[in-house]
Design a protein around this motif. Structure first.
Motif, short mmCIF file in Angstrom:
data_model
loop_
_atom_site.label_atom_id
_atom_site.label_comp_id
_atom_site.label_asym_id
_atom_site.label_seq_id
_atom_site.Cartn_x
_atom_site.Cartn_y
_atom_site.Cartn_z
N ALA A 1 0.87 -1.17 -0.01
CA ALA A 1 -0.17 0.20 0.23
C ALA A 1 0.97 1.32 0.06
O ALA A 1 0.74 2.11 -0.88
CB ALA A 1 -0.90 0.14 1.11
N LEU A 2 1.86 1.10 0.70
CA LEU A 2 2.74 2.50 0.92
C LEU A 2 3.43 2.64 -0.48
O LEU A 2 3.80 3.71 -0.99
CB LEU A 2 3.66 2.46 1.99
CG LEU A 2 4.78 3.34 1.98
CD1 LEU A 2 4.08 4.89 2.30
CD2 LEU A 2 5.77 3.16 3.29
N LEU A 3 3.95 1.39 -0.99
CA LEU A 3 4.73 1.58 -2.23
C LEU A 3 3.56 2.16 -3.51
O LEU A 3 4.11 3.04 -4.30
CB LEU A 3 5.12 0.08 -2.88
CG LEU A 3 5.88 -0.07 -3.87
CD1 LEU A 3 7.12 0.87 -4.23
CD2 LEU A 3 5.94 -1.38 -4.47
N LEU A 4 2.43 1.70 -3.45
CA LEU A 4 1.61 2.15 -4.51
C LEU A 4 1.06 3.43 -4.15
O LEU A 4 1.35 4.45 -5.01
CB LEU A 4 0.20 1.23 -4.43
CG LEU A 4 0.24 -0.01 -4.91
CD1 LEU A 4 -1.11 -0.79 -4.68
CD2 LEU A 4 0.69 0.00 -6.39
N ALA A 5 1.07 3.85 -2.83
CA ALA A 5 0.91 5.43 -2.74
C ALA A 5 2.08 6.37 -3.30
O ALA A 5 1.98 7.15 -3.88
CB ALA A 5 0.64 5.72 -1.21
N LEU A 6 3.25 5.82 -2.64
CA LEU A 6 4.43 6.52 -3.37
C LEU A 6 4.23 6.44 -4.92
O LEU A 6 4.68 7.98 -5.49
CB LEU A 6 5.76 5.97 -2.74
CG LEU A 6 5.76 6.12 -1.38
CD1 LEU A 6 6.94 5.23 -0.86
CD2 LEU A 6 6.18 7.66 -0.82
N LEU A 7 4.24 5.73 -5.69
CA LEU A 7 4.39 5.55 -7.02
C LEU A 7 3.07 6.59 -7.77
O LEU A 7 3.57 7.20 -8.66
CB LEU A 7 4.15 4.15 -7.58
CG LEU A 7 5.35 3.09 -7.22
CD1 LEU A 7 4.89 1.85 -7.73
CD2 LEU A 7 6.53 3.80 -7.99
N ILE A 8 1.88 6.38 -6.88
CA ILE A 8 0.78 7.02 -7.69
C ILE A 8 1.15 8.49 -7.55
O ILE A 8 0.69 9.46 -8.45
CB ILE A 8 -0.48 6.61 -7.04
CG1 ILE A 8 -0.80 5.28 -7.80
CG2 ILE A 8 -1.92 7.62 -7.42
CD1 ILE A 8 -2.09 4.72 -7.04
N GLU A 9 1.50 9.06 -6.26
CA GLU A 9 1.84 10.34 -5.90
C GLU A 9 2.81 10.96 -6.75
O GLU A 9 3.20 12.19 -6.97
CB GLU A 9 2.10 10.55 -4.50
CG GLU A 9 0.79 10.58 -3.71
CD GLU A 9 -0.16 11.47 -3.94
OE1 GLU A 9 -0.04 12.86 -4.22
OE2 GLU A 9 -1.47 11.34 -4.09
N SER A 10 3.88 10.02 -7.26
CA SER A 10 4.78 10.71 -7.97
C SER A 10 4.47 10.72 -9.49
O SER A 10 5.21 11.47 -10.18
CB SER A 10 6.21 9.53 -8.24
OG SER A 10 5.74 8.41 -8.69
N GLN A 11 3.13 10.40 -10.02
CA GLN A 11 3.01 10.62 -11.19
C GLN A 11 2.25 12.08 -11.26
O GLN A 11 1.47 12.67 -10.43
CB GLN A 11 1.84 9.54 -11.76
CG GLN A 11 2.38 8.19 -11.45
CD GLN A 11 3.49 7.75 -12.46
OE1 GLN A 11 3.31 8.28 -13.67
NE2 GLN A 11 4.72 7.20 -11.93
N LYS A 12 2.23 12.45 -12.33
CA LYS A 12 1.82 13.69 -12.71
C LYS A 12 0.11 13.80 -13.52
O LYS A 12 -0.57 14.75 -13.21
CB LYS A 12 2.44 14.72 -13.69
CG LYS A 12 3.83 15.10 -13.02
CD LYS A 12 4.62 16.05 -14.10
CE LYS A 12 6.01 16.34 -13.33
NZ LYS A 12 6.93 17.09 -14.23
N ARG A 13 -0.01 12.56 -13.90
CA ARG A 13 -1.25 12.40 -14.53
C ARG A 13 -1.85 11.16 -14.20
O ARG A 13 -1.18 10.25 -13.44
CB ARG A 13 -1.21 12.41 -16.12
CG ARG A 13 -0.65 13.81 -16.66
CD ARG A 13 -0.54 13.76 -18.04
NE ARG A 13 -0.02 14.86 -18.76
CZ ARG A 13 0.21 14.96 -20.10
NH1 ARG A 13 -0.10 13.99 -21.14
NH2 ARG A 13 0.71 16.09 -20.63
#
Length: 294
Positions: free
Chosen positions: A89-101
């Motif tokens: 969950a933390l990994l997904l949150a970090l990856l999604i928040e790093s996306q601009k779109r």
């Protein structure tokens, strides 16, 4: 007495009172009754019973091999569920928040399993394990897909864990994303200007500032994992040969399905309650202390 209270206090009491009454009726009273019956040999049916003191607790811990096996399996499940669900969950949150779109798209996709009931989703996975996997094994010549995903004791645990992580990671991901969004932007910019690498950003900025979210998510997964029942019941029913029986299933079996020993089952439930209480108190106190230090 209500006349002496302010209008705001009176309104608050009136709004809280119905929920409090329901809480007492459906939680507090059953807990007190279960604690009382744990010291008896009541079978749950007859009015007559006798007090046996701590005999039920001693029997459960010392003589009941099935209970100890269920307890060990539950501990194993809790350990892997807490670690894997929170890490993913933390990994997904970090990856999604790093996306601009497309943040909303990915957030919706990963949260969708939480919109299904546990029973419906587990029945879907039973179909996948028993029908889809063997079909893929036959047509794609992938022999490992044709194994018994739910009938083999060595494989069934990981099948359960796959379904557990798939269904539980969405809510935790949302909590972590909310915490990450709350990190002040100027701290990130200052760290980037100072030449901080992504690893340093994660260790010295992100993790310390979302420690409150870590406390909440680990607390939620600890409680839900210790009390898991419906997911494993729908997938394996505790089999094969009790290999995947958790402590909640063992308690229910003792009370209603096998021996009708309601008092003995209540003692097991009290043991589970004490285990959850001690572990959660330690977890919250330790992590709250780290929050202060951070």
């Amino acid at each position: 007495m209500l006349k002496r209270l302010s209008k705001a206090t009176t309104s608050l009491i009136l709004f809280v009172l119905p929920a409090f009454i329901l809480y007492v009726i459906f939680l507090v009273i059953p807990v007190l009754q279960g604690s009382y019956y744990s010291f008896t040999n009541w079978d749950g049916l007859n009015k007559s019973y006798s007090f046996v003191g701590l005999q039920n607790f001693v029997e459960a811990i010392r003589d009941d091999a099935n209970f100890r096996t269920a307890l060990l399996f539950t501990a194993k499940y809790v350990l892997f569920a807490v670690v894997l669900q929170n890490a993913l969950a933390l990994l997904l949150a970090l990856l999604i928040e790093s996306q601009k779109r497309a943040k909303g798209f990915f957030r919706t996709v990963f949260f969708m399993p939480n919109m299904l009931s546990v029973i419906i989703s587990t029945f879907m996975w039973v179909f996948v394990f028993t029908k889809v996997m063997p079909a893929l094994s036959e047509y794609a010549a992938l022999k490992f897909l044709g194994q018994s995903w739910l009938g083999d004791p060595n494989v069934s645990f990981w099948s359960i864990m796959l379904v557990s992580v798939w269904g539980g990671v969405g809510t935790l991901m949302i909590i972590y994303m909310s915490a990450i969004q709350g990190i002040p932007q100027h701290l990130k910019e200052a760290a980037i200007i100072d030449g901080a690498k992504p690893y340093h950003m994660l260790r010295y900025i992100t993790l310390p500032l979302i420690s409150h979210a870590l406390t909440i998510c680990i607390f939620l997964t600890l409680n839900s994992s210790f009390k898991v029942y419906d997911l494993i019941f729908a997938l394996t029913g505790g089999g094969p040969a009790r290999a995947t029986q958790v402590i909640t299933m063992n308690i229910l079996e003792e009370a209603y399905q096998r021996n009708y020993r309601y008092g003995y089952a209540s003692a097991k439930a009290i043991i589970l309650f004490l285990i959850i209480l001690v572990i959660t108190l330690v977890q919250v106190s330790v992590m709250k202390k780290r929050e202060v230090e951070a």
